[in-house]
Write a protein that holds these residues in place. Structure first.
Motif, PDB file in Angstrom:
ATOM      1  N   VAL A  72      24.166  20.125 129.103  1.00 42.66           N
ATOM      2  CA  VAL A  72      24.849  20.683 130.271  1.00 42.66           C
ATOM      3  C   VAL A  72      25.853  19.692 130.857  1.00 42.66           C
ATOM      4  O   VAL A  72      27.040  20.007 131.010  1.00 42.66           O
ATOM      5  CB  VAL A  72      23.832  21.123 131.350  1.00 42.66           C
ATOM      6  CG1 VAL A  72      24.555  21.781 132.518  1.00 42.66           C
ATOM      7  CG2 VAL A  72      22.806  22.080 130.758  1.00 42.66           C
ATOM      8  N   SER A  73      25.389  18.478 131.195  1.00 44.05           N
ATOM      9  CA  SER A  73      26.282  17.525 131.872  1.00 44.05           C
ATOM     10  C   SER A  73      27.437  17.095 130.983  1.00 44.05           C
ATOM     11  O   SER A  73      28.611  17.168 131.383  1.00 44.05           O
ATOM     12  CB  SER A  73      25.485  16.295 132.319  1.00 44.05           C
ATOM     13  OG  SER A  73      24.478  16.646 133.230  1.00 44.05           O
ATOM     14  N   VAL A  74      27.112  16.610 129.768  1.00 42.94           N
ATOM     15  CA  VAL A  74      28.153  16.053 128.905  1.00 42.94           C
ATOM     16  C   VAL A  74      28.984  17.163 128.266  1.00 42.94           C
ATOM     17  O   VAL A  74      30.210  17.203 128.399  1.00 42.94           O
ATOM     18  CB  VAL A  74      27.535  15.139 127.828  1.00 42.94           C
ATOM     19  CG1 VAL A  74      28.617  14.653 126.860  1.00 42.94           C
ATOM     20  CG2 VAL A  74      26.843  13.949 128.478  1.00 42.94           C
ATOM     21  N   LYS A  75      28.290  18.077 127.546  1.00 39.80           N
ATOM     22  CA  LYS A  75      29.045  19.079 126.789  1.00 39.80           C
ATOM     23  C   LYS A  75      29.811  20.024 127.711  1.00 39.80           C
ATOM     24  O   LYS A  75      31.044  20.167 127.583  1.00 39.80           O
ATOM     25  CB  LYS A  75      28.115  19.878 125.879  1.00 39.80           C
ATOM     26  CG  LYS A  75      28.853  20.989 125.123  1.00 39.80           C
ATOM     27  CD  LYS A  75      27.927  21.852 124.295  1.00 39.80           C
ATOM     28  CE  LYS A  75      28.705  23.006 123.659  1.00 39.80           C
ATOM     29  NZ  LYS A  75      27.848  23.887 122.830  1.00 39.80           N
ATOM     30  N   TYR A  76      29.096  20.688 128.609  1.00 40.50           N
ATOM     31  CA  TYR A  76      29.734  21.752 129.386  1.00 40.50           C
ATOM     32  C   TYR A  76      30.484  21.233 130.615  1.00 40.50           C
ATOM     33  O   TYR A  76      31.673  21.495 130.790  1.00 40.50           O
ATOM     34  CB  TYR A  76      28.701  22.806 129.788  1.00 40.50           C
ATOM     35  CG  TYR A  76      28.375  23.735 128.647  1.00 40.50           C
ATOM     36  CD1 TYR A  76      29.217  24.790 128.335  1.00 40.50           C
ATOM     37  CD2 TYR A  76      27.264  23.533 127.854  1.00 40.50           C
ATOM     38  CE1 TYR A  76      28.954  25.637 127.269  1.00 40.50           C
ATOM     39  CE2 TYR A  76      26.979  24.369 126.779  1.00 40.50           C
ATOM     40  CZ  TYR A  76      27.839  25.419 126.491  1.00 40.50           C
ATOM     41  OH  TYR A  76      27.579  26.242 125.431  1.00 40.50           O
ATOM     42  N   VAL A 262      22.433  20.240 141.901  1.00 41.70           N
ATOM     43  CA  VAL A 262      21.622  20.933 140.897  1.00 41.70           C
ATOM     44  C   VAL A 262      20.871  19.967 139.990  1.00 41.70           C
ATOM     45  O   VAL A 262      19.638  20.062 139.842  1.00 41.70           O
ATOM     46  CB  VAL A 262      22.506  21.883 140.063  1.00 41.70           C
ATOM     47  CG1 VAL A 262      21.657  22.610 139.018  1.00 41.70           C
ATOM     48  CG2 VAL A 262      23.202  22.885 140.966  1.00 41.70           C
ATOM     49  N   LEU A 263      21.585  19.044 139.350  1.00 39.10           N
ATOM     50  CA  LEU A 263      20.932  18.136 138.398  1.00 39.10           C
ATOM     51  C   LEU A 263      19.835  17.299 139.049  1.00 39.10           C
ATOM     52  O   LEU A 263      18.716  17.213 138.493  1.00 39.10           O
ATOM     53  CB  LEU A 263      21.980  17.235 137.725  1.00 39.10           C
ATOM     54  CG  LEU A 263      21.431  16.256 136.677  1.00 39.10           C
ATOM     55  CD1 LEU A 263      20.749  17.002 135.537  1.00 39.10           C
ATOM     56  CD2 LEU A 263      22.561  15.372 136.146  1.00 39.10           C
ATOM     57  N   PRO A 264      20.059  16.684 140.207  1.00 40.91           N
ATOM     58  CA  PRO A 264      18.972  15.912 140.825  1.00 40.91           C
ATOM     59  C   PRO A 264      17.740  16.771 141.129  1.00 40.91           C
ATOM     60  O   PRO A 264      16.605  16.337 140.903  1.00 40.91           O
ATOM     61  CB  PRO A 264      19.606  15.361 142.111  1.00 40.91           C
ATOM     62  CG  PRO A 264      21.070  15.359 141.857  1.00 40.91           C
ATOM     63  CD  PRO A 264      21.323  16.539 140.983  1.00 40.91           C
TER      64      PRO A 264
END
Length: 634
Positions: A72-76, A262-264
Motif C-alpha cells: 500500500v505505502s510504497v506501491k500505491y 490510517v497507517l498508524p
C-alpha cells in the motif's frame, strides 16, 4: 447540472476538508480489515490451524505490517498514485494513459493494454460486490460478543444496513465523504487506541516491526504458508481502491490521510491483537472486539458497523468511476450518469450500477450468512487486479515516464515478487467460493469485449454501404435536393461518409435543411480535452459543415453547450434552434453468421436496446430531436 469539468474554477475544498472526506470514502475498505484479517491468519481453514504461539503471533503481525508498507505505502501511495490520467485514477484510466502515450510516441495502439485494463476493471466490479458484504457482516457479528441475545439478527441487520448505505449514494461521494469522514476518523483513532492498549501491556510485540520476524515465521510454518498468506492479504485489500478513487479527491489528500491517520492506526491495532492473543488464545473468536474493555464492546460494535458500512464506499465509488470511464471509452453502452460535484469532475453516481451492487450484496449476505464463509470468496479478485496493475505499471513507466527497461523491470519485479505469492495463496480459495468473483468478472469483461466487437462490426457494415459526402455535395450543387429553412445536426462518424440518419431523412422526407452540420463526438484517452483542440470546424460548401467535438472520458458530452461555446463566431450557429437527427437502429443477424457470432450479436443487440438514449447522454433538447429507425443486418 453544468459540466463538472468547468467546475474547476469553483471553490476548491481545503486540504484538511479534502483529507477528511477522503477518509470517509477512500480508506473505509482497508480500515475495516482488522475486524477479520488477523483472526483469519489462525483460523482452521479445513486443516490444522497455525499454532497460537507468541512467535507465530508476532510473525503474523510482522507479515501484515510489511504488507501494508510494501504493497500500500510504497506501491500505491508513493508510486502508482503518480500515474494519474490528468487527475483520474483506476486501472482503466491507467490503460488509457498508456495507449495515449504510446500513440503520442509514434507507436501502435497496444490492444493488449486495453484488454488488461478491461480485465482489471471487471475484477473491481466483482470486488465491489464482496467488500460491502464481508465488511458489514464482520462488523454486525460483533453482536455475538457484545450482545449475544441479538446474534440471530446478524443477517437481517446486515441487509438493512446495506439497503440504507446504497440508498444514500445518490447524494454524491463528496457529501457522503463529509458525512462519513468524522466517523472514519474516530474509527482510526479507536483502532490506534485499542492497539496501543495491547502494545503497552505486552511491548514485546513491537519486534513485529522487523521484517525478519515475518520471514522467520513463514519459514517455520511453511506447511501453513498458503492459508497464512491468503489471510495476510486481507489486510491490504483496499489498496487498489485508493487508486480507483483518485479522481474523487486527488493524490495529496489521499497521501496525507494514509500516512497521518490510517497507517498508524492499522499498525497499532494489528500489534494490539497479537499482544492480546499472546496471553489469551481463547480471544481468537473475536480478537478485535475483545481488545476493548467489556463496557465499551457494545459501543464499539455500533462504531464498527458504521465504519463497515462506510468501508464499502471505496469500492462502490470506484465502480462508479470505472463505469463512467468505460462508457466514455466505448467499452460499455451508454448508461445514466449523474455528476454530483461542482468542483471535482471525478465524483459521479451511476444508478444502474448502484442497483446491481445492492442486489448482489444482499444475495451474498443471505447466501453465505457469515464473514468467515464469505472470506473464501474474498481476495482473489483483488490480488488479480493488483497483479494486472503491476504489469501495466511496467508499460506506463516506459511510455509515460520514459524509464529504461532495466529500471521499470526492477520495480515491476519487486511488485510481482510480493504479489505472486499472494496470488498463489488466494488461488486455493477458488473451490471455496473464489470462483464467484471470477465468474462475475468474466461476465463483465465478456460484455465489454462484446460491445467493443459489436461496435466495430457495426461501423464496418455502415462504412461499406455509406454514401461519400462528395456525392451528396454534387447533388446539392445540381439543385436536385429540395432545401428548407433551419439547421439540422446529424451525428456522424470519423470518415467522409454521409450519416445513415441523413440518408433516411432524404429517402422518406425528400428534403434537406439549408444548413447541415455533420457532427462527430470524439472521446479522448484522457479525462479532459485540451481547450485548444476540443473543437474543429470545416465548411464543406453548399450549407454543409463538418464539426468535431472532443471530450475527455471524465467529461459530460454536452453537445449543445459545446456547439455554442466552442465554435468560431463566423459560423453563427444557434444549437438551441437546431433540429437534431439521430439514428435508432435495430439489428438482425446475417444468414452466414457463425453460431458464436449469432450469440455475440444477440447480446450486443440487447445491450444496445437497453442503452440510455443519446438525447440524454449528449444533453440534447428532447423537443428538438428526431429519431429515424433502421434495420441493420450484421
Amino acid at each position: 447540472m453544468n459540466n463538472p469539468s468547468a467546475g474547476h474554477a469553483g471553490r476548491q475544498p481545503s486540504l484538511a476538508a479534502a483529507t477528511l472526506a477522503a477518509l470517509g470514502i477512500v480508506f473505509g475498505d482497508i480500515g475495516t480489515s482488522p475486524l477479520y484479517a488477523f483472526r483469519e491468519c489462525f483460523a482452521p481453514h479445513g486443516i490444522d490451524p497455525t499454532p497460537l504461539t507468541k512467535g507465530n503471533l508476532v510473525g503474523a503481525a510482522s507479515l501484515i505490517v510489511w504488507a501494508l508498507i510494501l504493497v500500500v505505502s510504497v506501491k500505491y501511495v508513493l508510486i502508482i498514485l503518480r500515474l494519474d490520467n490528468r487527475g483520474e485514477g483506476g486501472i482503466l484510466a491507467l490503460s488509457a494513459l498508456i495507449r495515449s502515450a504510446a500513440r503520442r510516441l509514434g507507436g501502435k495502439d497496444p490492444k493488449m493494454i486495453l484488454l488488461l485494463g478491461l480485465a482489471g476493471s471487471s475484477l473491481i466490479y466483482a470486488d465491489g460486490m464482496i467488500t460491502p458484504s464481508i465488511s458489514v457482516l464482520s462488523a454486525v457479528e460483533g453482536l455475538s460478543v457484545s450482545a449475544p441475545q441479538l446474534s440471530n439478527y446478524v443477517v437481517p441487520l446486515a441487509v438493512v444496513i446495506l439497503v440504507g448505505m446504497f440508498s444514500i449514494q445518490r447524494h454524491g461521494t463528496g457529501r457522503v465523504g463529509i458525512l462519513f469522514g468524522p466517523i472514519v476518523l474516530l474509527w482510526f483513532l479507536t483502532l490506534g487506541a485499542l492497539g496501543l492498549r495491547g502494545v503497552i501491556a505486552h511491548p514485546e510485540v513491537l519486534s513485529a516491526i522487523s521484517p525478519t520476524a515475518g520471514i522467520t515465521f513463514l519459514i517455520r510454518e511453511w506447511h501453513h504458508a498458503f492459508p497464512l498468506l491468503a489471510a495476510v492479504f486481507l489486510a491490504v485489500t483496499g489498496g487498489e481502491a485508493l487508486y480507483a478513487d483518485l479522481g474523487h479527491f486527488g493524490t495529496r489528500s489521499i497521501r496525507v490521510g494514509w500516512f497521518a491517520v490510517v497507517l498508524p492506526g492499522l499498525v497499532l491495532n494489528y500489534l494490539g491483537q497479537a499482544a492480546l492473543l499472546s496471553y489469551d488464545p481463547s480471544a481468537l473468536r473475536a480478537p478485535f472486539f475483545l481488545l476493548a474493555p467489556e463496557m465499551l464492546r457494545f459501543p464499539l460494535t455500533i462504531l464498527a458497523t458504521a465504519a463497515a458500512a462506510i468501508a464499502s464506499q471505496a469500492l462502490i465509488s470506484g465502480a462508479f468511476s470505472l463505469t463512467t470511464q468505460a462508457v466514455q471509452l466505448g467499452c460499455l453502452p451508454r448508461v445514466k450518469i449523474r455528476y454530483t460535484s461542482d468542483h471535482s469532475a471525478g465524483q459521479v453516481y451511476v444508478p444502474s450500477i448502484n442497483r446491481f451492487l445492492l442486489v448482489a450484496c444482499i444475495v451474498l449476505v443471505v447466501s453465505f450468512k457469515s464473514s468467515t464463509a464469505l472470506a473464501g470468496a474474498y481476495g482473489i479478485a483483488i490480488v488479480l487486479t493488483m497483479t494486472i496493475t503491476s504489469f501495466l505499471f511496467y508499460s506506463a513507466a516506459r511510455a509515460v515516464w520514459g524509464w529504461t527497461k532495466l529500471k521499470a523491470g526492477a520495480v515491476t519485479g519487486l511488485f510481482l515478487a510480493i504479489e505472486i505469492p499472494f496470488l498463489a495463496a488466494n488461488s486455493l480459495k477458488i473451490i471455496h467460493g473464489g470462483w464467484l468473483p471470477l465468474v462475475v468478472a468474466g461476465s463483465a469483461m465478456g460484455l465489454m469485449v462484446t460491445w467493443i466487437w459489436g461496435r466495430a462490426r457495426l461501423y464496418k457494415r455502415l462504412s461499406r454501404e455509406a454514401l461519400p459526402v462528395d456525392a451528396l455535395l454534387a447533388d446539392l450543387k445540381r439543385g436536385s435536393i429540395h432545401r428548407v429553412h433551419g439547421t439540422a445536426v446529424y451525428m456522424s462518424g470519423r470518415g467522409d461518409t454521409v450519416p445513415t440518419a441523413l440518408l433516411h431523412n432524404l429517402k422518406h422526407n425528400q428534403v434537406l435543411h439549408e444548413k447541415v452540420v455533420l457532427l462527430h463526438v470524439d472521446t479522448l484517452d484522457q479525462p479532459y480535452a485540451y481547450p485548444c483542440a476540443c473543437a474543429k470546424h470545416e465548411d464543406l460548401g453548399s450549407g454543409l459543415h463538418r464539426v468535431s467535438l472532443s471530450f475527455g472520458f471524465a467529461e459530460t458530452p454536452d453537445v449543445p453547450e459545446a456547439l455554442k461555446t466552442r465554435l468560431p463566431e463566423e459560423v453563427k450557429f444557434h444549437p438551441g434552434k437546431a433540429t437534431y437527427f439521430l439514428g435508432r437502429e435495430s439489428y438482425g443477424v446475417g444468414k452466414n453468421a457463425s453460431a458464436l457470432d449469432r450469440i455475440r450479436l444477440a447480446v450486443f443487440a440487447v445491450m444496445a436496446r437497453n442503452a440510455s438514449p443519446a438525447t440524454a447522454y449528449f444533453r440534447l433538447p428532447p423537443g428538438r430531436v428526431v429519431e429515424l429507425g433502421a434495420q441493420i443486418t450484421l
